[in-house]
Structure formats: structure tokens, C-alpha cells
Scaffold this active site. Structure first.
Site, mmCIF file in Angstrom:
data_model
loop_
_atom_site.group_PDB
_atom_site.id
_atom_site.type_symbol
_atom_site.label_atom_id
_atom_site.label_comp_id
_atom_site.label_asym_id
_atom_site.label_seq_id
_atom_site.Cartn_x
_atom_site.Cartn_y
_atom_site.Cartn_z
ATOM 1 N N GLY A 90 0.643 -1.142 0.113
ATOM 2 C CA GLY A 90 0.131 0.193 -0.054
ATOM 3 C C GLY A 90 0.782 1.338 -0.127
ATOM 4 N N ALA A 137 4.517 1.347 -8.592
ATOM 5 C CA ALA A 137 5.897 1.531 -8.965
ATOM 6 C C ALA A 137 6.257 0.335 -9.864
ATOM 7 C CB ALA A 137 6.750 0.974 -7.511
ATOM 8 N N ASP A 167 -0.676 8.020 -8.047
ATOM 9 C CA ASP A 167 0.599 7.151 -7.612
ATOM 10 C C ASP A 167 1.618 7.140 -8.869
ATOM 11 O OD1 ASP A 167 -0.985 6.494 -5.163
ATOM 12 O OD2 ASP A 167 -0.798 4.567 -5.619
#
Ligand code: PMV
Length: 341
Positions: free
Chosen positions: A117, A123, A169
Site C-alpha cells: 500500500g 511502482a 501514484d
């Protein structure tokens, strides 16, 4: 044959998670915790994923007491979710570059469990995209055109795998530093602060996937649309105030805003019992603010300490309560790329 290495930082959401999925702004930052992806093309079309040094979930081990051999029993659900970011990312990259499907050997090293998380799936998406583009175009880390492409295509990867995802993100991990996210463009803006904040970033086991938690919030919004829309507006207001507080280095104000944001996440039903405890304990120990960070359901949390020594005290408290602390500071860079022949 060219071998490409990508170093990708994890990220923490400071403010605005979930609301960012509904086009509201958010603030996130990279942290100095890394996932390393190394890749090269293969002559055939196989995809070999080496997981040396990456902690991933398995279901068990079958040990044969006669031969002494053992077989690893995969957690199929987890592994297919995890590999789908790589497979989907490669498909999107090859389609975008209009090149034929190729084989790849990809090695992943990570000190964080994948799916903890802290943007680990983003990534992997960013790393896969950066690797695939590097193997075809040999760009440098500073190439702003390629960076934009990595951010956008990694976001597309997340959307295809998860169903719903904001650009928060993937954009934060691509560009790095404390980022004000504008999902409606999509774009981000760096927030340079006059202060170096003393933070504690940690995690507890995450019981649901990000996709499941995003869906939970969506269902709540379907049932209670006008109340939920008001909460989303509250988050927008928090993020606006937090943006000024970051720039002016106002840690006291940021702490208060973190606590309010945590309360909104509680109302959205994404804060786990462990996080409710940890946040309260950290506040009792003098933290300026603390909150669940990211999708919730366990997973990541962030707290703001008064100074470095206080951050270390808070770290020890978190660890005594079973949480893991991974960073005491934010990071100013995004992913980097290097080449070897
Ligand atoms: O918990 P993470 O690192 O996967 O972050 C998810 C953040 C959400 O706002 C809940 C979803 C998104 O796509 O922005």
C-alpha cells in the site's frame, strides 16, 4: 544485449486519497524506499520474472519427506494480480511504440512487500513502462517527453488492471518530490517547502486490494451520493489548505489537517481497526497529526513528529504495536534509469 536498470521510489499519500479518484486534488510524495527492476529482451516471446529479493505472497510449501524435495505452492490470486501489472504494462508499451510482441527477462528486487500500500503496484507499472521504453529508445532520466509518456502509460496500466485508478501514484513516482496532483488534467506540480518535515511512514498488513477499497467507496457513494459528495468537497478544502501549509513549512497546521483527513477516511469506511489504534496512540504520544495513507484496509499510514528525536520515539512505539516503519523522511526524486551492454 542491452540491460536496463530502473530504480523506483515508493510513495506516501499525504492528503486526498480516494477523493482523487473523483477528480479532486491530492498531495503525495516519494519516500526513500526503493523497488529495483532490471530487464532485457529475449529472442523468443517468453516473459521470465525473477523475484530475487522481492517479498511476494505464496500459499505454502509442499515438502516431500522421502526425496527431501519441495514445491512452492503459489498464491495464484496474488501472483496473477502482481504479474498483471507487468504483462499489461508491456502490452501497452509495445502497442504505443507500434513494435511487435517480444520476450523479456525482468528481475524485481524490493525491500517492501508488493501490495503493502505504498504505491508498490504503481511502482511496478512505472518500472515496467520505463524499462520497456528504455529498451527501445535509450532515453535519459531527464527526458521530460519520455517521463510524461511513462507517467501516462503507467497510469493506463493501473486503470486497465484495477478498473479505476487516479493518476496520483504513477505521476508522483515518475516525477518525485512532494507533488500537488491535478487529476483533471492530469498533471502534478512540485511543492517546495521551507521546512524538512519529520514524518513516520509505516504499514500494517493490508487486508484488501486497492481495487476492492476503491469499489467500497464507490458503493458508499452510490448509496449516499449527496453526503459523500460533501465529504469529497471537504477533502478538496483540506488539500487546498495543506498545499499552503506545505509551502510555508507549517507542520502544526499540517498535523491538524492530517487528523481531519483521517476522520474523513474513517467516515468512508476504509480505516482498519489497527490503524484507528495506531493513530490514537501516536497522537497520545505527541504526534502533530497521523492518518491512514493510501487505499486503507490496513496498509500504509503517516504521522508527523515534532523533530527527529520525536520521530524516533514514535517509530519505536509503532514497532511495539506491531507496525513496520519504512521511512522517517520524504524523498525528492522520481524513478531513474541506467544502462549496461
Ligand atoms: O494504497 P495505494 O498506495 O494503492 O494508494 C491508493 C490511492 C487511492 O486514492 C485510494 C486510489 C487511487 O487510484 O488514487
Amino acid at each position: 544485449m542491452t540491460v536496463v536498470s530502473i530504480r523506483i521510489p515508493a510513495k506516501v499519500t499525504l492528503f486526498g486519497e480516494h477523493a482523487v479518484v473523483y477528480n479532486k486534488p491530492a498531495i503525495a510524495s516519494t519516500i526513500p524506499v526503493f523497488i529495483d527492476i532490471t530487464g532485457r529482451k529475449l529472442d523468443d516471446r517468453r516473459l521470465l520474472i525473477n523475484l530475487d529479493g522481492a517479498s511476494v505472497q505464496i500459499k505454502g510449501i509442499l515438502f516431500d519427506r522421502i526425496s527431501g524435495g519441495h514445491t512452492v505452492l503459489p498464491d495464484d490470486n496474488y501472483l496473477s494480480r502482481f504479474t498483471s501489472y507487468i504483462v499489461t504494462g508491456l502490452d501497452i508499451c509495445e502497442d504505443e511504440l507500434k513494435i511487435n510482441r517480444s520476450g523479456y527477462e525482468v528481475s524485481i528486487g524490493s525491500s517492501l512487500p508488493i501490495g503493502a500500500g505504498l504505491g508498490t503496484s504503481a511502482a511496478i507499472s512505472v518500472g515496467t513502462m520505463a524499462m520497456c521504453l528504455a529498451l527501445s529508445t535509450h532515453y535519459s532520466t531527464d527526458d521530460s517527453h519520455v517521463k510524461k509518456m511513462v507517467a501516462l502509460l503507467a497510469w493506463k496500466t493501473e486503470q486497465r488492471v484495477q478498473g479505476m485508478a487516479s493518476p496520483m501514484d504513477t505521476f508522483t513516482i515518475t516525477y518525485g518530490g512532494i507533488r500537488y496532483i491535478k487529476p483533471w488534467i492530469p498533471d502534478t506540480e512540485i511543492l517546495n517547502s521551507t521546512n524538512k518535515f519529520n514524518i513516520i511512514v509505516g504499514y500494517t498488513p493490508k487486508r484488501y486490494t486497492t481495487a476492492e477499497l476503491v469499489k467500497k467507496v464507490k458503493n458508499l457513494r452510490t448509496k449516499e451520493e449527496s453526503v459523500m459528495n460533501m465529504l469529497l468537497d471537504v477533502v478538496e478544502k483540506i488539500v487546498g489548505e495543506a498545499r499552503d501549509a506545505v509551502v510555508h513549512g507549517d507542520a502544526e497546521k499540517l498535523g491538524i489537517l492530517m487528523n481531519i483527513n483521517h476522520g474523513v477516511l474513517e467516515s468512508m469506511g476504509v480505516v482498519s481497526l489497527e490503524h484507528s489504534y495506531i493513530v490514537k496512540i501516536l497522537l497520545a504520544a505527541g504526534a502533530l497529526g497521523a492518518k491512514t495513507s493510501g487505499a486503507g484496509g490496513g496498509g500504509a499510514f503517516i504521522a508527523l513528529a515534532r523533530n527527529r528525536e520525536h520521530a524516533i520515539v514514535l517509530k519505536n512505539i509503532v514497532e511495539a504495536f506491531g507496525g513496520k516503519v519504512v521511512a522517517l523522511e520524504l524523498y525528492e526524486k522520481g524513478f531513474t534509469v541506467s544502462y549496461r551492454e
